[in-house]
Motif scaffolding. Sequence first.
Motif, PDB file in Angstrom:
ATOM      1  N   LEU A 258       0.839  -1.186   0.000  1.00  0.00           N
ATOM      2  CA  LEU A 258       0.000   0.000   0.000  1.00  0.00           C
ATOM      3  C   LEU A 258       0.875   1.236   0.000  1.00  0.00           C
ATOM      4  CD1 LEU A 258      -2.828  -0.901   2.556  1.00  0.00           C
ATOM      5  CD2 LEU A 258      -2.725  -1.353   0.107  1.00  0.00           C
ATOM      6  N   SER A 259       0.397   2.285  -0.632  1.00  0.00           N
ATOM      7  CA  SER A 259       1.139   3.542  -0.633  1.00  0.00           C
ATOM      8  C   SER A 259       1.039   4.201   0.737  1.00  0.00           C
ATOM      9  CB  SER A 259       0.581   4.490  -1.694  1.00  0.00           C
ATOM     10  OG  SER A 259      -0.715   4.936  -1.313  1.00  0.00           O
ATOM     11  N   LEU A 260       1.926   5.156   0.964  1.00  0.00           N
ATOM     12  CA  LEU A 260       1.902   5.897   2.221  1.00  0.00           C
ATOM     13  C   LEU A 260       0.541   6.553   2.415  1.00  0.00           C
ATOM     14  CD1 LEU A 260       4.068   6.461   4.420  1.00  0.00           C
ATOM     15  CD2 LEU A 260       4.441   8.665   3.326  1.00  0.00           C
ATOM     16  N   GLU A 261      -0.009   7.114   1.351  1.00  0.00           N
ATOM     17  CA  GLU A 261      -1.295   7.804   1.437  1.00  0.00           C
ATOM     18  C   GLU A 261      -2.421   6.826   1.774  1.00  0.00           C
ATOM     19  OE1 GLU A 261       0.944   8.167  -0.996  1.00  0.00           O
ATOM     20  OE2 GLU A 261       1.625  10.164  -0.305  1.00  0.00           O
ATOM     21  N   GLU A 262      -2.389   5.636   1.173  1.00  0.00           N
ATOM     22  CA  GLU A 262      -3.420   4.642   1.466  1.00  0.00           C
ATOM     23  C   GLU A 262      -3.377   4.221   2.928  1.00  0.00           C
ATOM     24  OE1 GLU A 262      -4.188   1.972  -2.463  1.00  0.00           O
ATOM     25  OE2 GLU A 262      -2.141   1.924  -1.670  1.00  0.00           O
ATOM     26  N   VAL A 263      -2.173   3.993   3.432  1.00  0.00           N
ATOM     27  CA  VAL A 263      -2.037   3.555   4.815  1.00  0.00           C
ATOM     28  C   VAL A 263      -2.479   4.653   5.779  1.00  0.00           C
ATOM     29  CG1 VAL A 263      -0.364   2.935   6.585  1.00  0.00           C
ATOM     30  CG2 VAL A 263      -0.269   1.827   4.362  1.00  0.00           C
ATOM     31  N   LEU A 264      -2.074   5.877   5.518  1.00  0.00           N
ATOM     32  CA  LEU A 264      -2.471   6.972   6.407  1.00  0.00           C
ATOM     33  C   LEU A 264      -3.978   7.206   6.360  1.00  0.00           C
ATOM     34  CD1 LEU A 264       0.464   9.487   5.807  1.00  0.00           C
ATOM     35  CD2 LEU A 264       0.075   8.029   7.803  1.00  0.00           C
ATOM     36  N   GLY A 265      -4.601   6.840   5.244  1.00  0.00           N
ATOM     37  CA  GLY A 265      -6.051   6.914   5.174  1.00  0.00           C
ATOM     38  C   GLY A 265      -6.736   5.915   6.083  1.00  0.00           C
ATOM     39  N   MET A 266      -6.058   4.811   6.376  1.00  0.00           N
ATOM     40  CA  MET A 266      -6.599   3.802   7.287  1.00  0.00           C
ATOM     41  C   MET A 266      -6.382   4.174   8.746  1.00  0.00           C
ATOM     42  SD  MET A 266      -5.357   0.228   5.502  1.00  0.00           S
ATOM     43  CE  MET A 266      -5.967  -0.736   6.901  1.00  0.00           C
ATOM     44  N   PHE A 267      -5.316   4.936   9.012  1.00  0.00           N
ATOM     45  CA  PHE A 267      -4.914   5.238  10.387  1.00  0.00           C
ATOM     46  C   PHE A 267      -4.971   6.753  10.601  1.00  0.00           C
ATOM     47  CE2 PHE A 267      -2.846   1.336   9.076  1.00  0.00           C
ATOM     48  CZ  PHE A 267      -3.010   0.488  10.156  1.00  0.00           C
ATOM     49  N   GLU A 268      -6.124   7.243  10.967  1.00  0.00           N
ATOM     50  CA  GLU A 268      -6.309   8.693  11.099  1.00  0.00           C
ATOM     51  C   GLU A 268      -5.372   9.296  12.135  1.00  0.00           C
ATOM     52  OE1 GLU A 268     -10.354   9.670  11.767  1.00  0.00           O
ATOM     53  OE2 GLU A 268     -11.080   8.701   9.924  1.00  0.00           O
ATOM     54  N   ASN A 269      -5.163   8.580  13.231  1.00  0.00           N
ATOM     55  CA  ASN A 269      -4.270   9.113  14.272  1.00  0.00           C
ATOM     56  C   ASN A 269      -2.861   9.332  13.735  1.00  0.00           C
ATOM     57  OD1 ASN A 269      -6.481   8.717  15.858  1.00  0.00           O
ATOM     58  ND2 ASN A 269      -5.400   7.696  17.522  1.00  0.00           N
ATOM     59  N   LEU A 270      -2.402   8.405  12.906  1.00  0.00           N
ATOM     60  CA  LEU A 270      -1.062   8.543  12.347  1.00  0.00           C
ATOM     61  C   LEU A 270      -1.018   9.660  11.316  1.00  0.00           C
ATOM     62  CD1 LEU A 270       0.017   4.814  11.838  1.00  0.00           C
ATOM     63  CD2 LEU A 270       0.400   6.290  13.826  1.00  0.00           C
ATOM     64  N   ALA A 271      -2.090   9.823  10.556  1.00  0.00           N
ATOM     65  CA  ALA A 271      -2.133  10.873   9.535  1.00  0.00           C
ATOM     66  C   ALA A 271      -1.986  12.257  10.156  1.00  0.00           C
ATOM     67  CB  ALA A 271      -3.437  10.786   8.754  1.00  0.00           C
ATOM     68  N   GLU A 272      -2.429  12.383  11.388  1.00  0.00           N
ATOM     69  CA  GLU A 272      -2.325  13.669  12.096  1.00  0.00           C
ATOM     70  C   GLU A 272      -0.969  13.852  12.754  1.00  0.00           C
ATOM     71  OE1 GLU A 272      -5.506  13.393  14.854  1.00  0.00           O
ATOM     72  OE2 GLU A 272      -7.093  13.616  13.328  1.00  0.00           O
ATOM     73  N   ARG A 273      -0.132  12.812  12.721  1.00  0.00           N
ATOM     74  CA  ARG A 273       1.140  12.859  13.454  1.00  0.00           C
ATOM     75  C   ARG A 273       2.311  12.406  12.580  1.00  0.00           C
ATOM     76  NH1 ARG A 273      -3.044  11.787  16.645  1.00  0.00           N
ATOM     77  NH2 ARG A 273      -3.093  12.587  18.783  1.00  0.00           N
ATOM     78  N   THR A 274       2.246  12.656  11.299  1.00  0.00           N
ATOM     79  CA  THR A 274       3.279  12.129  10.396  1.00  0.00           C
ATOM     80  C   THR A 274       4.678  12.649  10.721  1.00  0.00           C
ATOM     81  OG1 THR A 274       2.763  13.864   8.793  1.00  0.00           O
ATOM     82  CG2 THR A 274       1.712  11.708   8.474  1.00  0.00           C
ATOM     83  N   GLU A 275       4.772  13.844  11.312  1.00  0.00           N
ATOM     84  CA  GLU A 275       6.087  14.406  11.624  1.00  0.00           C
ATOM     85  C   GLU A 275       6.462  14.217  13.089  1.00  0.00           C
ATOM     86  OE1 GLU A 275       7.817  15.152   9.016  1.00  0.00           O
ATOM     87  OE2 GLU A 275       5.987  14.767   7.870  1.00  0.00           O
ATOM     88  N   ASN A 276       5.635  13.505  13.831  1.00  0.00           N
ATOM     89  CA  ASN A 276       5.961  13.201  15.227  1.00  0.00           C
ATOM     90  C   ASN A 276       6.922  12.023  15.291  1.00  0.00           C
ATOM     91  OD1 ASN A 276       3.700  14.936  15.434  1.00  0.00           O
ATOM     92  ND2 ASN A 276       3.153  14.069  17.420  1.00  0.00           N
ATOM     93  N   SER A 277       7.796  12.023  16.277  1.00  0.00           N
ATOM     94  CA  SER A 277       8.709  10.898  16.456  1.00  0.00           C
ATOM     95  C   SER A 277       7.961   9.689  16.999  1.00  0.00           C
ATOM     96  CB  SER A 277       9.833  11.270  17.425  1.00  0.00           C
ATOM     97  OG  SER A 277       9.320  11.452  18.729  1.00  0.00           O
ATOM     98  N   GLY A 278       8.487   8.520  16.732  1.00  0.00           N
ATOM     99  CA  GLY A 278       7.870   7.305  17.225  1.00  0.00           C
ATOM    100  C   GLY A 278       7.763   7.275  18.741  1.00  0.00           C
ATOM    101  N   SER A 279       8.753   7.840  19.410  1.00  0.00           N
ATOM    102  CA  SER A 279       8.762   7.819  20.876  1.00  0.00           C
ATOM    103  C   SER A 279       7.679   8.697  21.477  1.00  0.00           C
ATOM    104  CB  SER A 279      10.125   8.257  21.405  1.00  0.00           C
ATOM    105  OG  SER A 279      10.424   9.575  20.980  1.00  0.00           O
ATOM    106  N   SER A 280       7.139   9.626  20.711  1.00  0.00           N
ATOM    107  CA  SER A 280       6.113  10.531  21.237  1.00  0.00           C
ATOM    108  C   SER A 280       4.706   9.966  21.088  1.00  0.00           C
ATOM    109  CB  SER A 280       6.188  11.881  20.518  1.00  0.00           C
ATOM    110  OG  SER A 280       5.762  11.777  19.166  1.00  0.00           O
ATOM    111  N   LEU A 281       4.568   8.826  20.431  1.00  0.00           N
ATOM    112  CA  LEU A 281       3.255   8.234  20.216  1.00  0.00           C
ATOM    113  C   LEU A 281       2.788   7.454  21.439  1.00  0.00           C
ATOM    114  CD1 LEU A 281       3.740   6.760  16.612  1.00  0.00           C
ATOM    115  CD2 LEU A 281       2.864   9.028  17.237  1.00  0.00           C
ATOM    116  N   SER A 282       1.484   7.366  21.594  1.00  0.00           N
ATOM    117  CA  SER A 282       0.929   6.522  22.648  1.00  0.00           C
ATOM    118  C   SER A 282       1.137   5.056  22.291  1.00  0.00           C
ATOM    119  CB  SER A 282      -0.574   6.805  22.800  1.00  0.00           C
ATOM    120  OG  SER A 282      -1.272   6.343  21.650  1.00  0.00           O
ATOM    121  N   GLY A 283       0.872   4.177  23.255  1.00  0.00           N
ATOM    122  CA  GLY A 283       1.022   2.748  23.004  1.00  0.00           C
ATOM    123  C   GLY A 283       0.143   2.273  21.860  1.00  0.00           C
ATOM    124  N   GLY A 284      -1.091   2.758  21.821  1.00  0.00           N
ATOM    125  CA  GLY A 284      -1.990   2.372  20.748  1.00  0.00           C
ATOM    126  C   GLY A 284      -1.519   2.877  19.395  1.00  0.00           C
TER     127      GLY A 284
END
Length: 239
Positions: A115-141
């Motif tokens: 899947l393209s980056l755009e397709e995947v981010l369309g599935m994961f709204e939380n990630l789409a809002e945090r594309t420039e956030n570091s992995g360590s700043s994300l919640s467990g979910g």
Amino acid sequence: MTNPVLSLENVNAGYGETQVLRNLSLEIGAGEVVSLVGRNGAGKTTTLRTILGIITPTSGTVAYRDEDISAIEATETVRRGIALVPEERRIFPELTVRENLELAALGGADSGNALSLEEVLGMFENLAERTENSGSSLSGGEQQMLAIARALVGGAELILLDEPTEGLAPFIVQDVMDIVRQLNDRGITVLLVEQNVHVGLELADRNYVINQGEIVYEGTSAELEADEDILEQYLGVTN
């Protein structure tokens, strides 16, 4: 099942002198969600590591799409379209969400189904809002969602999910379960390892119960839910 996408036949495997899996056999059909449930230490994660090629069986066969993959390394297994989403997620904490996904796309499968980056981010709204956030700043979910998203941009056709709901709040568990359903809707085959039996029962077409490295039960969710003896003896669940 006439032509399973994945089959394990009489697999024995472990760590050094310690045998964990004992003549373990199971099959998964294309597009199925199958759960592997059992108590801690039953051999669930070892099964996934053996499928991926992190562990080489001492005997028995692991076959994927009619090819014996028992002795190939994990990098080659990934190229064939199998991805492991480990319990500890293993995202790159210093990289952004976008960088994690871009890196996963480089080392994925040769299947052509990524899947393209755009397709995947369309599935994961939380990630789409945090594309420039570091992995360590994300919640467990969110880290769990990123780990699954990496498998998708890597072109996985069979995803091995190791305890995806472990340690998550109940409302996040529902989000993860919805994602598994989306994967299934896309035709992706899922082997789900869960200690939370109720998650497995709700998501899976069929369930295997493992105890001390052996499969002791196989059946549909309705059949397993109705089998009080198996639930209590091997899973510690009482109705």
